[in-house]
Design a protein around this motif. Structure first.
Motif, PDB file in Angstrom:
ATOM      1  N   GLU A 140     -15.237   5.173 -33.223  1.00 33.42           N
ATOM      2  CA  GLU A 140     -15.213   3.824 -33.774  1.00 33.42           C
ATOM      3  C   GLU A 140     -15.022   2.755 -32.701  1.00 33.42           C
ATOM      4  N   GLY A 141     -14.129   3.012 -31.747  1.00 32.18           N
ATOM      5  CA  GLY A 141     -13.930   2.042 -30.678  1.00 32.18           C
ATOM      6  C   GLY A 141     -13.757   0.642 -31.238  1.00 32.18           C
ATOM      7  N   GLU A 142     -14.623  -0.239 -30.861  1.00 31.29           N
ATOM      8  CA  GLU A 142     -14.619  -1.620 -31.372  1.00 31.29           C
ATOM      9  C   GLU A 142     -15.699  -1.758 -32.446  1.00 31.29           C
ATOM     10  N   ALA A 143     -15.665  -0.886 -33.437  1.00 32.37           N
ATOM     11  CA  ALA A 143     -16.703  -0.865 -34.462  1.00 32.37           C
ATOM     12  C   ALA A 143     -16.838  -2.229 -35.126  1.00 32.37           C
ATOM     13  N   ALA A 144     -18.068  -2.650 -35.270  1.00 32.49           N
ATOM     14  CA  ALA A 144     -18.369  -3.931 -35.923  1.00 32.49           C
ATOM     15  C   ALA A 144     -19.822  -3.898 -36.362  1.00 32.49           C
ATOM     16  N   PRO A 145     -20.166  -4.657 -37.383  1.00 32.09           N
ATOM     17  CA  PRO A 145     -21.565  -4.685 -37.832  1.00 32.09           C
ATOM     18  C   PRO A 145     -22.499  -5.120 -36.710  1.00 32.09           C
ATOM     19  N   ILE A 146     -23.602  -4.392 -36.559  1.00 37.02           N
ATOM     20  CA  ILE A 146     -24.581  -4.760 -35.526  1.00 37.02           C
ATOM     21  C   ILE A 146     -25.265  -6.068 -35.905  1.00 37.02           C
ATOM     22  N   TYR A 147     -25.474  -6.262 -37.198  1.00 43.88           N
ATOM     23  CA  TYR A 147     -26.082  -7.506 -37.692  1.00 43.88           C
ATOM     24  C   TYR A 147     -25.103  -8.164 -38.663  1.00 43.88           C
ATOM     25  N   PRO A 148     -24.056  -8.811 -38.165  1.00 42.76           N
ATOM     26  CA  PRO A 148     -22.975  -9.300 -39.035  1.00 42.76           C
ATOM     27  C   PRO A 148     -23.425 -10.302 -40.073  1.00 42.76           C
ATOM     28  N   ASN A 149     -24.505 -11.013 -39.831  1.00 38.05           N
ATOM     29  CA  ASN A 149     -24.976 -12.004 -40.802  1.00 38.05           C
ATOM     30  C   ASN A 149     -26.066 -11.469 -41.715  1.00 38.05           C
ATOM     31  N   ASN A 150     -26.336 -10.171 -41.577  1.00 39.04           N
ATOM     32  CA  ASN A 150     -27.445  -9.603 -42.346  1.00 39.04           C
ATOM     33  C   ASN A 150     -27.120  -8.170 -42.744  1.00 39.04           C
ATOM     34  N   MET A 151     -25.911  -7.977 -43.288  1.00 35.62           N
ATOM     35  CA  MET A 151     -25.472  -6.625 -43.611  1.00 35.62           C
ATOM     36  C   MET A 151     -26.088  -6.172 -44.939  1.00 35.62           C
ATOM     37  N   PRO A 152     -26.455  -4.913 -45.026  1.00 37.80           N
ATOM     38  CA  PRO A 152     -27.075  -4.406 -46.264  1.00 37.80           C
ATOM     39  C   PRO A 152     -26.020  -4.010 -47.292  1.00 37.80           C
ATOM     40  N   ASP A 153     -26.336  -4.177 -48.554  1.00 37.32           N
ATOM     41  CA  ASP A 153     -25.536  -3.526 -49.589  1.00 37.32           C
ATOM     42  C   ASP A 153     -25.745  -2.018 -49.451  1.00 37.32           C
ATOM     43  N   ILE A 154     -24.705  -1.269 -49.761  1.00 41.03           N
ATOM     44  CA  ILE A 154     -24.767   0.191 -49.630  1.00 41.03           C
ATOM     45  C   ILE A 154     -24.519   0.807 -51.004  1.00 41.03           C
ATOM     46  N   TYR A 155     -25.484   1.575 -51.476  1.00 40.32           N
ATOM     47  CA  TYR A 155     -25.399   2.225 -52.785  1.00 40.32           C
ATOM     48  C   TYR A 155     -25.239   3.726 -52.579  1.00 40.32           C
ATOM     49  N   TYR A 156     -24.164   4.271 -53.109  1.00 43.48           N
ATOM     50  CA  TYR A 156     -23.946   5.716 -53.015  1.00 43.48           C
ATOM     51  C   TYR A 156     -23.927   6.260 -54.441  1.00 43.48           C
ATOM     52  N   ILE A 157     -25.008   6.937 -54.828  1.00 49.23           N
ATOM     53  CA  ILE A 157     -25.222   7.380 -56.211  1.00 49.23           C
ATOM     54  C   ILE A 157     -25.104   8.902 -56.263  1.00 49.23           C
ATOM     55  N   ILE A 158     -24.105   9.385 -56.981  1.00 48.78           N
ATOM     56  CA  ILE A 158     -23.929  10.824 -57.185  1.00 48.78           C
ATOM     57  C   ILE A 158     -24.478  11.197 -58.560  1.00 48.78           C
ATOM     58  N   LEU A 159     -25.469  12.072 -58.576  1.00 45.12           N
ATOM     59  CA  LEU A 159     -26.010  12.618 -59.822  1.00 45.12           C
ATOM     60  C   LEU A 159     -25.425  14.014 -59.997  1.00 45.12           C
TER      61      LEU A 159
END
Length: 540
Positions: free
Chosen positions: A173-192
């Motif tokens: 993780e180090g200094e983990a941060a969004p690569i595109y902070p102004n354009n972050m994607p929604d993340i959908y995790y769908i368990i069927l």
């Protein structure tokens, strides 16, 4: 008022009204919310006061009334536990056993007044003894609840550091941060839940699911053709994927922490730290609860479990007897029982359709969202026909009456998949059409179907089918380079975080694990076995 009652404080009926509920809460705290028992606690306390008052009016004596009230509560709350104990001794649960025990309980309660009310000399002493005994008993569940509730809040610093190191977070993780902070994607995790891999459906069930897979691929999904779940049970599979670790590598106290609550997962904590809001669509099963509940039945899951331990267990017997003929069982249901079953079917249907209807709503919302949905389908009970038709109550499709290898069960399972595929594609299309930033979508089974597995003596075929899952990813093009046919859920968010938050997580070996037996490991940590080591079912 009798002088004996002036010198004695009586409260043991109140303790006997709450102790069984608190004890059951303490034993199952990892699988419920602390608010779940509150309603039934209030009902039990109110009922005990009313019964105590009624006995007081009848006997004109508070101590005698309290003794009878505590006896009645003890008999009521112990009935189901006695049945369960007799089962462990090899005595099968039948209507005859219920009747015998009910008669015995009745004899005890009818005979008790003759004993309890015969002499007034020792009644205050017995009442005081029950007061103290009740207080001592109460300490055990209260201590357990307090201790486990504290563990829900945080791990010790040492445990946090151990978990972080085990995951590889310090280096990754180090200094983990969004690569595109102004354009972050929604993340959908769908368990069927229980969605089996396409090649297995074809080979073992004669079901061609290629149209659905091709539809996903046409929309830009990568479908892992050789993927397997890391564990063969929901309560282990999902926490493992959300925490990006193997559950059996954890010490007991951290194992319980990760297992007990969705919000304890690394994925949730990491994304919240990056500014994401979290929305959940749950099944009501174990730790996976909806943020917008839609259940229409009267009892929550804890209350159903509690009723199963009381005299009310007799009302569950007709449903539990797996050796009954389904047709005669159905014919024996009263209209009230049928209405209850219809409500339960509607609950599942509504939960599923509600999730698919509202998950795409987040594509239109301002802000960055992590949407987690545990869809209890195509898992039984089967509630959809191939075109979404309403499925009437079929006893054979419920767990305690199922034969998962029967043609009827398999037919309903495949019908459910057929309609589920339609719902998934419609949901995906709506998400993609309304997302300003291309989203991340992961659609996975938590395990495969159980048609060939004997949990007490699992063989290679059963484990091979049970572990094979649907695993599909909609990711940015540059992230697809790190996807591969056998990727398993434990590595899903490692890949996502590496590409969107500049982490450097190592990809873990893709392995699958099982335990012997079906129910015990829900309540205690089991012994795990490797599919590769024991049965040569290995990822490339």
């Amino acid at each position: 008022m009798d002088i004996r009652q002036q010198n004695n404080i009586i409260f043991h009926p109140l303790i006997f009204a709450v102790y069984p509920i608190l004890a059951l809460t303490a034993a199952n705290l990892a699988y419920l919310q602390l608010t779940d028992p509150l309603r039934i606690l209030g009902v039990s306390l109110l009922a005990s006061v009313l019964i105590w008052g009624a006995f007081r009016l009848l006997l004109r004596d508070w101590i005698r009334a309290s003794l009878l009230t505590s006896l009645l509560l003890t008999l009521f709350y112990s009935f189901g536990h006695v049945i369960t104990t007799l089962e462990t001794l090899g005595i099968p649960e039948t209507y005859s056993l219920h009747l015998i025990l009910l008669v015995l309980w009745g004899v005890i309660f009818i005979a008790a007044p003759a004993f309890l009310l015969k002499s007034a000399e020792w009644q205050p002493k017995l009442s005081n003894y029950l007061n103290w005994m009740g207080l001592v008993l109460l300490l055990f569940p209260l201590f357990t609840i307090a201790r486990q509730s504290a563990s829900k809040i945080h791990l010790s610093q040492t445990q946090e550091e151990y978990l972080h190191e085990l995951r590889g977070g310090a280096q990754a993780e180090g200094e983990a941060a969004p690569i595109y902070p102004n354009n972050m994607p929604d993340i959908y995790y769908i368990i069927l839940d229980q969605y089996t891999r396409s090649d297995i459906l074809d080979e073992y069930y004669g079901f061609d699911n290629s149209g659905f897979i091709e539809a996903l691929e046409a929309r830009g999904f990568y479908v892992a053709e050789e993927s397997r779940s890391n564990y063969l049970r929901t309560h282990l599979s999902i926490p493992s994927s959300l925490s990006s670790i193997y559950m059996h590598d954890l010490p007991d106290e951290i194992y319980d922490y990760v297992l007990e609550d969705f919000s304890n997962s690394h994925t949730v904590e990491f994304l919240q730290a990056q500014g994401y809001e979290v929305a959940t669509f749950g099944s009501g099963v174990y730790i996976f609860r909806a943020s917008q509940p839609v259940r229409a039945v009267n009892f929550n899951d804890f209350e159903i479990l509690l009723n199963y331990t009381t005299v009310f267990r007799i009302f569950f017997l007709q449903q539990m007897m797996a050796d009954n003929d389904p047709e005669s069982l159905l014919a024996g249901f009263s209209e009230q029982q049928m209405q209850t079953v219809r409500e339960e079917i509607n609950f599942y249907r509504t939960s599923i359709t509600n999730a698919f209807e509202h998950i795409p709503d987040y594509a239109k919302k301002e802000g960055d969202y992590f949407i987690f949905a545990h869809i209890f389908s195509p898992h039984y009970p089967y509630v959809f026909g191939p075109n979404g038709e309403y499925i009437e109550f079929l006893p054979g499709m419920y767990d305690y009456l199922r034969d998962p290898s029967s043609p009827e069960d398999l037919s309903h399972y495949l019908d459910e998949i057929t309609y589920l595929n339609t719902l998934v594609i419609e949901m995906v299309d709506e998400i993609l059409a309304n997302s300003e930033t291309p989203p991340i979508i992961i659609i996975q089974g938590d395990h495969g179907h159980d048609s060939h597995i004997d949990y007490d003596n699992p063989d290679e075929t059963g484990l091979y089918i049970r572990s094979a899952i649907l695993n599909a990813y909609y990711l940015p093009v540059d992230a697809e380079a790190d996807l591969y046919p056998s990727i398993s859920p434990v590595n899903s968010f490692r890949v996502v975080f590496n590409h969107w938050f500049d982490t450097n997580y190592e990809v873990l070996p893709d392995e699958s694990f099982y335990y012997v037996g079906i129910d015990s490991a829900i309540w205690q940590r089991p012994e795990f076995f490797s599919l590769c080591g024991e049965h040569n079912i290995c990822s490339p």
